[in-house]
Write an enzyme that holds these catalytic residues in place. Structure first.
Site, PDB file in Angstrom:
ATOM      1  N   SER A 108      -0.202  -4.435 -13.132  1.00  0.00           N
ATOM      2  CA  SER A 108      -0.574  -5.502 -14.071  1.00  0.00           C
ATOM      3  C   SER A 108       0.379  -6.695 -14.006  1.00  0.00           C
ATOM      4  O   SER A 108       1.580  -6.529 -13.789  1.00  0.00           O
ATOM      5  CB  SER A 108      -0.550  -4.934 -15.492  1.00  0.00           C
ATOM      6  OG  SER A 108      -0.684  -5.967 -16.444  1.00  0.00           O
ATOM      7  N   TYR A 130      -4.763 -12.040 -14.900  1.00  0.00           N
ATOM      8  CA  TYR A 130      -5.750 -12.480 -15.893  1.00  0.00           C
ATOM      9  C   TYR A 130      -6.028 -13.951 -15.658  1.00  0.00           C
ATOM     10  O   TYR A 130      -5.302 -14.632 -14.916  1.00  0.00           O
ATOM     11  CB  TYR A 130      -5.178 -12.301 -17.306  1.00  0.00           C
ATOM     12  CG  TYR A 130      -5.140 -10.874 -17.791  1.00  0.00           C
ATOM     13  CD1 TYR A 130      -6.300 -10.172 -18.057  1.00  0.00           C
ATOM     14  CD2 TYR A 130      -3.920 -10.246 -18.024  1.00  0.00           C
ATOM     15  CE1 TYR A 130      -6.253  -8.867 -18.534  1.00  0.00           C
ATOM     16  CE2 TYR A 130      -3.869  -8.941 -18.505  1.00  0.00           C
ATOM     17  CZ  TYR A 130      -5.042  -8.255 -18.751  1.00  0.00           C
ATOM     18  OH  TYR A 130      -4.998  -6.970 -19.216  1.00  0.00           O
ATOM     19  N   THR A 156      -8.894  -9.513 -13.771  1.00  0.00           N
ATOM     20  CA  THR A 156      -9.470  -8.864 -14.960  1.00  0.00           C
ATOM     21  C   THR A 156      -9.998  -9.926 -15.912  1.00  0.00           C
ATOM     22  O   THR A 156      -9.267 -10.843 -16.296  1.00  0.00           O
ATOM     23  CB  THR A 156      -8.405  -8.005 -15.680  1.00  0.00           C
ATOM     24  OG1 THR A 156      -7.912  -7.036 -14.751  1.00  0.00           O
ATOM     25  CG2 THR A 156      -8.985  -7.294 -16.900  1.00  0.00           C
ATOM     26  N   ARG A 165      -7.762  -3.866 -35.641  1.00  0.00           N
ATOM     27  CA  ARG A 165      -8.021  -2.421 -35.489  1.00  0.00           C
ATOM     28  C   ARG A 165      -8.073  -1.829 -36.878  1.00  0.00           C
ATOM     29  O   ARG A 165      -7.180  -2.077 -37.687  1.00  0.00           O
ATOM     30  CB  ARG A 165      -6.889  -1.760 -34.700  1.00  0.00           C
ATOM     31  CG  ARG A 165      -6.826  -2.256 -33.289  1.00  0.00           C
ATOM     32  CD  ARG A 165      -5.864  -1.440 -32.458  1.00  0.00           C
ATOM     33  NE  ARG A 165      -5.851  -1.953 -31.130  1.00  0.00           N
ATOM     34  CZ  ARG A 165      -4.775  -2.521 -30.556  1.00  0.00           C
ATOM     35  NH1 ARG A 165      -3.636  -2.602 -31.211  1.00  0.00           N
ATOM     36  NH2 ARG A 165      -4.854  -2.982 -29.334  1.00  0.00           N
ATOM     37  N   LYS A 254     -12.604  -7.180 -12.309  1.00  0.00           N
ATOM     38  CA  LYS A 254     -12.539  -6.002 -13.186  1.00  0.00           C
ATOM     39  C   LYS A 254     -13.067  -6.362 -14.566  1.00  0.00           C
ATOM     40  O   LYS A 254     -12.705  -7.406 -15.110  1.00  0.00           O
ATOM     41  CB  LYS A 254     -11.084  -5.534 -13.298  1.00  0.00           C
ATOM     42  CG  LYS A 254     -10.842  -4.391 -14.261  1.00  0.00           C
ATOM     43  CD  LYS A 254      -9.416  -3.872 -14.125  1.00  0.00           C
ATOM     44  CE  LYS A 254      -9.094  -2.758 -15.098  1.00  0.00           C
ATOM     45  NZ  LYS A 254      -8.804  -3.217 -16.447  1.00  0.00           N
ATOM     46  N   HIS A 278     -12.448  -2.267 -20.521  1.00  0.00           N
ATOM     47  CA  HIS A 278     -11.012  -2.369 -20.800  1.00  0.00           C
ATOM     48  C   HIS A 278     -10.546  -1.176 -21.659  1.00  0.00           C
ATOM     49  O   HIS A 278      -9.749  -1.323 -22.582  1.00  0.00           O
ATOM     50  CB  HIS A 278     -10.702  -3.697 -21.508  1.00  0.00           C
ATOM     51  CG  HIS A 278      -9.378  -4.297 -21.112  1.00  0.00           C
ATOM     52  ND1 HIS A 278      -9.252  -5.390 -20.294  1.00  0.00           N
ATOM     53  CD2 HIS A 278      -8.106  -3.935 -21.408  1.00  0.00           C
ATOM     54  CE1 HIS A 278      -7.969  -5.695 -20.130  1.00  0.00           C
ATOM     55  NE2 HIS A 278      -7.255  -4.812 -20.792  1.00  0.00           N
ATOM     56  N   ARG A 333      -5.220   5.463 -19.383  1.00  0.00           N
ATOM     57  CA  ARG A 333      -4.391   6.257 -20.299  1.00  0.00           C
ATOM     58  C   ARG A 333      -3.951   7.591 -19.679  1.00  0.00           C
ATOM     59  O   ARG A 333      -2.851   8.062 -19.966  1.00  0.00           O
ATOM     60  CB  ARG A 333      -5.144   6.505 -21.603  1.00  0.00           C
ATOM     61  CG  ARG A 333      -5.343   5.218 -22.424  1.00  0.00           C
ATOM     62  CD  ARG A 333      -6.070   5.537 -23.708  1.00  0.00           C
ATOM     63  NE  ARG A 333      -6.424   4.371 -24.494  1.00  0.00           N
ATOM     64  CZ  ARG A 333      -7.512   3.614 -24.271  1.00  0.00           C
ATOM     65  NH1 ARG A 333      -8.349   3.903 -23.287  1.00  0.00           N
ATOM     66  NH2 ARG A 333      -7.756   2.578 -25.050  1.00  0.00           N
TER      67      ARG A 333
END
Ligand SMILES: Cc1cc2nc3c(=O)[nH]c(=O)nc-3n(C[C@H](O)[C@H](O)[C@H](O)COP(=O)(O)O)c2cc1C
Length: 391
Positions: A108, A130, A156, A165, A254, A278, A333
């Site tokens: 990344s 990005y 991406t 969240r 991506k 993602h 993950r």
């Protein structure tokens, strides 16, 4: 010392939860808003069935392949993740694990280690960027990647800055100083193994993003880089085609989730796409990538490579994705849990778990190679896929 080997990715996740400070673990779990998509990424694989045979299984199974020009010992590569503080060796440990297991890696632009250091551990490294900053700075990052020896580019695009969240986002400090150390002390002091690993490394988690720097500019902090990215107007497909011209090797887009956009990516010159949401961190309620894979595979019609990422936790998930038409998958993950649980050895352990899972599944369903997989190997329940979009 207790045996650190783990037998499933779920066990690695449990160890990671025990080892990491709550805010670092929370940043890995992530998932936007209500977490509908991050949950669906896992649920969708569980809804797909397999039909094992009883006798006549192949004695040997082959899973070597080529991913974006790179030989790989299995149809799996590391998806780029920008996370700091999981382990002091960070992406260098991941690179070493990939080299040891013969799989490529995506690195990344928000990673914690400079790409030159990572490429030195694993020459099969793809660099991920990005759409952030002006074209000049994006090209400068790509040129740096080329000079460092990166073997391909990943662009991406599926990030919409959907920040909320429902369970509350963990606080990410701007930098680690005495004040933040005090603020995080209560969660860090109850994680002595994690703390000891950092103390032994002689450094504190660095919150800079070294691969975002352009030329001789100083390494920006996470929030500075994030701000640049957030302030950059989103690209059109012709902007993407123009950036692609600046890279003369394999180029992945991506974050594709629609058949029509898979076609646009081909037109823009991509050599590969990853069907992805993602990891459920973009717009919540976007379908699990495995649900839209069939429509995208149909639209791409073999013109470019189709990878998938999101929800891969077992070898059987990999087999299901390949049977439904993916050329390979990327994991996020799963390897982060391994890295948190046991550093380089933990990432190797995750790759070994997935490899033996692919092997066992191939054997169970009577396939001697990943090349033999086909859609009829998977039982797809009615209503599993959303209605196909026209291209
Ligand atoms: C903590 C975290 C950080 C991520 N950072 C990046 C990133 O910097 N660049 C990127 O392209 N994708 C990033 N992703 C997305 C992953 O590359 C991948 O698409 C996703 O994790 C796949 O889902 P999985 O975690 O279920 O395997 C990140 C994902 C997570 C969980």
């Amino acid at each position: 010392m207790a045996n650190q080997w783990f037998e499933t990715v779920a066990v690695a996740q449990k160890r990671a939860k025990k080892r990491l400070p709550a805010s670092v673990y929370g940043a890995l779990i992530a998932g936007a808003e209500a977490g509908v998509s991050s949950k669906d990424n896992l649920d969708a694989f569980n809804q797909l069935g397999l039909r094992p045979i009883t006798a006549g299984q192949p004695a040997e199974r082959a899973m070597e392949t080529i991913i974006m020009g790179q030989p790989s010992s299995m149809p799996i590569m590391i998806s780029p993740t920008g996370v700091q503080a999981v382990h002091p060796d960070g992406e260098v440990a991941v690179g070493r694990a990939c080299a040891a297991r013969g799989v490529p890696m995506g690195l990344s632009s928000f990673a914690s280690k400079p790409l030159e250091e990572v490429v030195a551990t694993n020459p099969q490294t793809f660099f991920q960027i990005y759409w952030a900053g002006d074209k000049e700075s994006m090209v400068a990052r790509m040129e740096r990647a080329k000079a460092a020896g990166a073997v391909g580019m990943i662009l991406t695009l599926d990030w919409s800055f959907s920040h909320g969240r429902d369970w509350g986002s963990p606080a990410i400090p701007e930098k680690i100083d005495l004040k933040t150390a005090r603020q995080h002390a209560s969660e860090v002091l109850v994680r002595p193994k994690w703390l000891t690993s950092w103390v032994r490394s002689g450094a504190l988690p660095a919150l800079g993003v070294p691969n975002f720097a352009v030329g001789n500019d100083p390494v920006p902090g996470f929030f500075e880089a994030y701000g640049t990215w957030m302030g950059t107007p989103p690209p059109t497909w012709s902007d993407i085609a123009s950036l692609r011209q600046a890279w003369d090797g394999p180029f992945m887009v991506k974050g594709v989730g629609r058949a029509d956009e898979a076609r646009r990516a081909i037109d823009a010159g991509a050599t590969a796409i990853s069907v992805s949401n993602h990891g459920g961190n973009n717009i919540d309620s976007s379908p699990a990538p495995i649900r839209v894979l069939p429509e995208i595979v149909e639209a791409v019609d073999g013109q470019i490579e189709v990878l998938l990422d999101g929800g891969i936790r077992r070898g059987s998930d990999v087999v299901k994705a390949l049977a439904l038409g993916a050329d390979a998958v990327m994991i996020g993950r799963a390897y982060l849990w391994g890295l948190a649980a046991n550093g380089q050895a933990g990432v190797e352990n995750v790759l070994d778990v997935l490899r033996s899972g692919v092997d066992a599944t191939l054997r169970g369903i009577g396939r001697s190679s990943i090349d033999e997989l086909e859609p009829s190997d998977v039982v797809v329940p009615d209503g599993f896929c959303p209605p196909h979009l026209a291209t």
